[in-house]
Design a protein around this motif. Structure first.
Motif, PDB file in Angstrom:
ATOM      1  N   THR A 130     -15.321  -2.080   0.934  1.00 50.26           N
ATOM      2  CA  THR A 130     -15.214  -1.904   2.375  1.00 50.26           C
ATOM      3  C   THR A 130     -14.187  -0.828   2.677  1.00 50.26           C
ATOM      4  O   THR A 130     -13.085  -0.851   2.129  1.00 50.26           O
ATOM      5  CB  THR A 130     -14.794  -3.241   3.046  1.00 50.26           C
ATOM      6  N   VAL A 131     -14.579   0.106   3.525  1.00 50.99           N
ATOM      7  CA  VAL A 131     -13.670   1.212   3.832  1.00 50.99           C
ATOM      8  C   VAL A 131     -13.624   1.433   5.347  1.00 50.99           C
ATOM      9  O   VAL A 131     -14.462   0.912   6.086  1.00 50.99           O
ATOM     10  CB  VAL A 131     -14.121   2.534   3.156  1.00 50.99           C
TER      11      VAL A 131
ATOM     12  N   VAL B 294      -4.200   0.252  -0.966  1.00 47.36           N
ATOM     13  CA  VAL B 294      -4.651  -0.201   0.356  1.00 47.36           C
ATOM     14  C   VAL B 294      -5.491  -1.476   0.241  1.00 47.36           C
ATOM     15  O   VAL B 294      -6.439  -1.531  -0.547  1.00 47.36           O
ATOM     16  CB  VAL B 294      -5.490   0.902   1.049  1.00 47.36           C
ATOM     17  N   GLU B 295      -5.090  -2.483   1.024  1.00 44.58           N
ATOM     18  CA  GLU B 295      -5.876  -3.725   1.068  1.00 44.58           C
ATOM     19  C   GLU B 295      -6.266  -4.081   2.502  1.00 44.58           C
ATOM     20  O   GLU B 295      -7.090  -4.955   2.733  1.00 44.58           O
ATOM     21  CB  GLU B 295      -5.066  -4.877   0.449  1.00 44.58           C
ATOM     22  N   GLY B 296      -5.622  -3.409   3.457  1.00 48.64           N
ATOM     23  CA  GLY B 296      -5.945  -3.718   4.843  1.00 48.64           C
ATOM     24  C   GLY B 296      -5.295  -2.741   5.799  1.00 48.64           C
ATOM     25  O   GLY B 296      -4.530  -1.862   5.393  1.00 48.64           O
ATOM     26  N   ALA B 297      -5.659  -2.880   7.095  1.00 50.83           N
ATOM     27  CA  ALA B 297      -5.048  -2.026   8.115  1.00 50.83           C
ATOM     28  C   ALA B 297      -4.741  -2.864   9.346  1.00 50.83           C
ATOM     29  O   ALA B 297      -5.567  -3.692   9.761  1.00 50.83           O
ATOM     30  CB  ALA B 297      -5.990  -0.886   8.476  1.00 50.83           C
ATOM     31  N   ASP B 298      -3.549  -2.661   9.893  1.00 50.39           N
ATOM     32  CA  ASP B 298      -3.193  -3.286  11.166  1.00 50.39           C
ATOM     33  C   ASP B 298      -3.561  -2.327  12.276  1.00 50.39           C
ATOM     34  O   ASP B 298      -3.122  -1.168  12.275  1.00 50.39           O
ATOM     35  CB  ASP B 298      -1.677  -3.560  11.216  1.00 50.39           C
TER      36      ASP B 298
ATOM     37  N   ALA C  46      -9.608  -6.049   6.669  1.00 52.74           N
ATOM     38  CA  ALA C  46      -9.436  -5.960   5.210  1.00 52.74           C
ATOM     39  C   ALA C  46     -10.275  -4.778   4.724  1.00 52.74           C
ATOM     40  O   ALA C  46     -11.490  -4.735   4.969  1.00 52.74           O
ATOM     41  CB  ALA C  46      -9.903  -7.256   4.556  1.00 52.74           C
ATOM     42  N   ILE C  47      -9.621  -3.823   4.082  1.00 53.33           N
ATOM     43  CA  ILE C  47     -10.335  -2.638   3.576  1.00 53.33           C
ATOM     44  C   ILE C  47      -9.778  -2.241   2.206  1.00 53.33           C
ATOM     45  O   ILE C  47      -8.646  -2.588   1.858  1.00 53.33           O
ATOM     46  CB  ILE C  47     -10.208  -1.414   4.529  1.00 53.33           C
ATOM     47  N   ASP C  48     -10.606  -1.501   1.469  1.00 52.77           N
ATOM     48  CA  ASP C  48     -10.161  -0.985   0.162  1.00 52.77           C
ATOM     49  C   ASP C  48      -9.827   0.500   0.241  1.00 52.77           C
ATOM     50  O   ASP C  48      -9.114   1.027  -0.610  1.00 52.77           O
ATOM     51  CB  ASP C  48     -11.266  -1.191  -0.879  1.00 52.77           C
TER      52      ASP C  48
END
Ligand code: NDP
Length: 310
Positions: free
Chosen positions: A146-147, A212-216, A232-234
């Motif tokens: 997931t991106v 990177v495992e996620g973004a706020d 949650a992203i890679d």
């Protein structure tokens, strides 16, 4: 003052390839390396689409190979940044760090472009570990993952579509309530079931232990219904535009509205005879190492022709 036949500015694929061709043509080129040795490619993790490396290659290795190939035929390398040029007469003048002056019969500009970044701290922390500004270069590493792609222009839509062909899911993080991209690109994105467009979202920070495992994100920043969200992203792909590194030449060279150097058709000739442009500084479309390398070869061939005509 150093008098040279051919001066090359920039040490990416365009600059090094120009150096290989120019040195084999006995132009004894001097190459000014610039602020990022190896160019933009050095921000990626692995190069898998440059012909000749069936197993892929680390960017450092590839650029070092190119450098050594140019060195073998006599290119002289100067580490430093070009701070001033004067193309008003021949030979053309180029200053490195304001002090060292070169006079060159021909100049090849291969200064590249820089991807724009958001400017948040965590972008730097995870660069090369989940943060990328080139889906074509790095998308393959996120197969079935997931991106997120940031931006709402044609580049962002193109990258999101490309990534949707590889990834499980693609978020688009768009700060406005609409996409800026052309209608056809918008439709492709909006009709792609793998792409979820997050309108009116801004990225606050990236999270993750070592990658990177996620973004706020913040939704509708500054509005009464502002809300914090987390995805949650890679991978996190920037697609908010590029800036060609051409400001230094603005006084002498014709550029388009974005700053890309204008060349004569598909040749590398600029509006100043004896000054040639190669690679991403003159290419808003392809932004690929192999394309830049090809244009570097063309620039050196043209420089050779020009010098012989003097
Ligand atoms: P654009 O400038 O068109 O779009 C940049 C996008 O990034 C916009 O949606 C902008 O948002 C967003 N953005 C900019 N800064 C930030 C920020 N700090 N935070 C969040 N979002 C941000 O750049 P492109 O690279 O997409 O395109 C450049 C040019 O190249 C365009 O003319 C485009 O049409 C062209 N192009 C054409 C293609 C094609 O025809 N196949 C492919 C790729 C590019 P906002 O809208 O809010 O300003």
């Amino acid at each position: 003052m150093n008098k040279v036949k051919c001066l090359i500015i920039g040490s990416g694929p365009a600059g090094y390839t120009a150096a290989i061709y120019a040195s084999r043509a006995n132009l004894q080129p001097v190459l000014i390396e610039g602020p990022q040795l190896g160019g933009q490619l050095m921000t990626t993790t692995e190069v898998e689409n440059f012909p000749g490396y069936p197993e892929g290659v680390e960017p450092f290795q590839m650029m070092d190979d190119m450098k050594r190939q140019a060195e073998r035929f006599g290119t002289q390398f100067v580490s430093g940044i070009v701070t001033k040029v004067d193309f008003s007469e021949s030979p053309k003048k180029v200053w490195v760090e304001d002090t060292e002056e070169y006079a060159a019969d021909a100049v090849i500009i291969a200064t590249g472009a820089s991807a724009k970044y958001l400017g948040i701290e965590s972008e730097r922390t995870y660069r090369g570990r989940g943060v990328s500004a080139c889906a074509t270069c790095d998308g393959f590493f996120y197969r079935k993952k997931t991106v997120a792609v940031v931006g709402g222009g044609d580049t962002a839509c193109e990258e999101a579509n490309y990534l949707a062909g590889l990834c499980e899911k693609v978020y688009m993080i768009v700060r406005k309530p609409y996409l800026r991209a052309s209608e056809i690109m918008q439709q492709r994105v909006l009709n792609n079931p793998k792409i979820e467009v997050l309108f009116e979202h801004n990225t606050l920070q990236l999270t993750g232990e070592t990658k990177v495992e996620g973004a706020d994100l913040v939704y509708r920043k500054g509005e009464a219904d502002e809300e914090m969200r987390h995805i949650a992203i890679d991978g996190f792909f920037l697609a908010i535009g590029h800036h060609p590194n051409t400001d230094l030449f603005a006084e002498y060279l014709k550029r388009d509205a974005e700053g890309y150097i204008l060349v004569d058709g598909d040749s590398p000739r600029t509006n100043v005879p004896g000054v040639f442009a190669a690679g991403d500084c003159a290419d808003p479309h392809y932004r690929q190492a192999i394309v830049a390398a090809g244009s570097g070869a063309k620039a050196a061939i043209e420089a050779d022709k020009y010098i012989k005509s003097l």
